[in-house]
Write an enzyme that holds these catalytic residues in place. Structure first.
Site: not given
Ligand code: ATP
Ligand code: MG
Length: 559
Positions: A44, A271, A281
């Protein structure tokens, strides 16, 4: 304090390189369900990517690559208020920098807004979605809890015609924000709360960074995600564990739309949680916006932009992701493993040189005034054949590290003190016989004599002198060096910035001195400063007039 055993980076066999995911994929290929593999990375654009995203990137692009398949980059841009083109640009830069290239072009969920709208009308026509007038608070009340079923909204049984009419008027902007929503008609008594008539669309009269003011209703994440994956023919949709309970909804949407098979398969993984830092974030945004740090690329942050500026290499980050594997359960990874990957990557390729961070002047009294001597020192002392030598100048006045001298050294301090002797790296033995102090009693200068052979005043075993680093005083280069360290002082910060942030995450050394060979260094060049760590000439601030270096990582961990 006792620390419970933390996840080591030695993953279980089926977690190595995401092997449990690969097992699923192998099954799907063998059964003929899918002919080829197509993954996606769906950020996102509401912030900069961080090391957790790197794990997801390495996994998705790694699988795409290994199966000779494809990987899409898709911006999941369904929330107009938090998103920005600055983030869209930085995300692309970061994915490329990590060494990956996406299939075709960047995709955007917002490109599917028309299709998503059509699908919503289709669900309404099938009696599988309805317009609800409950407020957000009421929706929450009606939803029930983990132990109690929810109850049906009074608007749940509207006719298809009424629903279509209202949904079209929602789209036309006739209703204020939050006054209505479109919900899937599934089951208010489902044990899975995600299936209790989840919202599909909400009214949000907000400008979108790509679609402008065309839309006043925006689709919800789960609904958008499954359809976007399906539109792009994604075979395996890899996401983090918190979406496990959303999987039935992901599948329900495509089923309800009679989407042609094969449909994408969602697989969840844990994650990354990394000690001494934060991945949220929202929290990272707060750190930046409230000036706890100096922008998104402040080298203390876990963002990719910050790690790049800090001097980490893409290879090191990929090595780290490889080593931690892809777990099926949430865990915390010790910061040590990130630093170790960086050291392991830099060690064989980075030149060794000398710099002094906090200089203490040494006058070598038996060295003739005005005389200098040049000798050469190898860039790779452990591999003498590997690279040429650089010249090093010895002069009557030199600088040593202030920390390498103590007025009253304890037994275990093997470096310099009054009456003691050390060996200058690549140079001579010096023996300290006098100390000059200022009016506050602070040591400002040491008076020493040099010799070619040790004279038995060393503090090590059998009078063995320690080896310390140094630079010549007149011909060294003044520099500012920033010694970066962990951002938080607690291993698993909860996000209370005032309480949990470390006061020593940045130590400025404005008076540092570099050996003369570092004169023509370009921004982005990396070195090992002997005994001090790995350093990089800062990409943004380093100039010939004001050499500026960041510490990438120390030489030893402090586990
Ligand atoms: P939000 O709370 O804004 O959704 P987010 O950290 O999930 O934050 P995204 O931009 O939705 O951010 O993440 C993009 C991709 O990265 C998603 O598929 C998410 O699952 C993965 N991702 C995000 N944070 C992690 C993490 N700490 N470890 C592994 N994968 C992650
Ligand atoms: Mg997310």
């Amino acid at each position: 304090m006792t620390t419970e055993k933390i996840n080591t980076p030695v993953p279980a066999d089926d977690e190595r390189a995401g092997n449990f995911i690969r097992t699923f994929i192998d099954e799907d290929l063998e059964s003929g369900h899918y002919k080829s593999v197509h993954t996606r990375f769906p950020p996102e654009p509401n912030g900069y990517l961080h090391i957790g995203h790197a794990k997801s990137i390495c996994l998705n692009f790694g699988i795409g690559h290994d199966y000779k398949g494809l990987t899409n980059l898709r911006f999941d841009d369904t929330n107009p208020v938090k998103e920005d083109v600055e983030y869209v640009d930085s995300i692309q830069e970061d994915v490329r920098w990590l060494g990956f290239e996406w299939h075709d072009k960047p995709y955007y969920a917002s490109d599917y807004f028309d299709k998503l709208y059509e699908c919503a009308e289709e669900l309404i026509k099938k009696g599988l979605a309805y317009v609800d007038d409950l407020t957000a608070d009421e929706v929450r009340e009606y939803r029930g809890t983990l132990t109690e079923p929810g109850k049906n909204s009074p608007w749940r049984d509207r006719s298809v015609e009424e629903n279509l009419d209202l949904f079209r008027r929602m789209k036309a902007g006739e209703f204020p924000d939050g006054s209505k929503s479109l919900r899937a008609k599934i089951d208010m008594a489902s044990p899975n709360i995600n299936l209790r008539d989840p919202a599909l669309y909400r009214i949000r009269k907000a400008h979108h960074h790509r679609t402008g003011d065309k839309w006043v209703i925006y689709p919800m994440y789960d609904y958008t995600h499954s359809i976007s994956d399906a539109i792009e023919n994604i075979s395996h949709s890899l996401c983090t564990l918190e979406f496990e309970d959303h999987r039935p909804l992901y599948d329900w949407v495509l089923e309800a739309l009679d989407w042609p098979v094969p449909r994408p398969r969602q697989i969840e993984f844990a994650r990354l949680n990394l000690e001494y830092t934060l991945m949220s974030k929202r929290k990272l945004l707060q750190l930046v916006k409230e000036n706890y740090v100096d922008g998104w690329d402040d080298p203390r942050l876990p963002t990719i932009a910050a790690l790049r500026r800090r001097g980490f290499t893409p290879e090191a980050i990929r090595l780290f992701c490889d080593r931690i594997g892809v777990a099926k359960r949430d865990s915390w990874i010790e910061y040590y493993w990130l630093e170790k990957a960086v050291r392991d990557d830099l060690n064989p390729q980075v030149k060794r040189v000398m710099a002094v961070l906090k200089p203490l002047k040494v006058v070598v009294e038996n060295w003739p005034e005005g005389e200098t001597k040049e000798f050469s020192a190898p860039y790779f002392p452990d591999e003498p054949d590997k690279m040429p030598f650089r010249p090093l100048t010895f002069e009557r006045e030199i600088y040593i590290e202030a920390d390498d001298f103590l007025l009253d050294p304890p037994k275990k301090f093997y470096r310099l003190g009054p009456g003691r002797e050390v060996l200058l790296r690549w140079g001579y033995y010096i023996h300290c016989h006098d100390v000059v102090k200022d009016e506050n009693g602070e040591v400002t200068e040491l008076r020493c004599t040099y010799s070619e052979e040790p004279r038995g005043f060393g503090a090590g075993q059998g009078g063995q002198p320690a080896v310390i680093h140094w630079v010549p005083a007149a011909s060294s280069i003044k520099a500012r060096v920033r010694v970066y360290d962990r951002l938080f002082k607690v291993p698993r910060p909860k996000g209370d910035l005032k309480k949990e942030m470390s006061a020593d995450s940045l130590v400025e050394c404005p008076e540092a001195r570099l050996e003369p060979s570092l004169g023509g260094v370009k921004p982005g060049e990396r070195f090992q400063f002997e005994r001090l760590g790995y350093f990089i000439a800062d990409e943004k601030l380093h100039t010939a007039e004001t050499p500026t270096f960041n510490r990438i990582v120390s030489l030893r961990d402090k586990r």
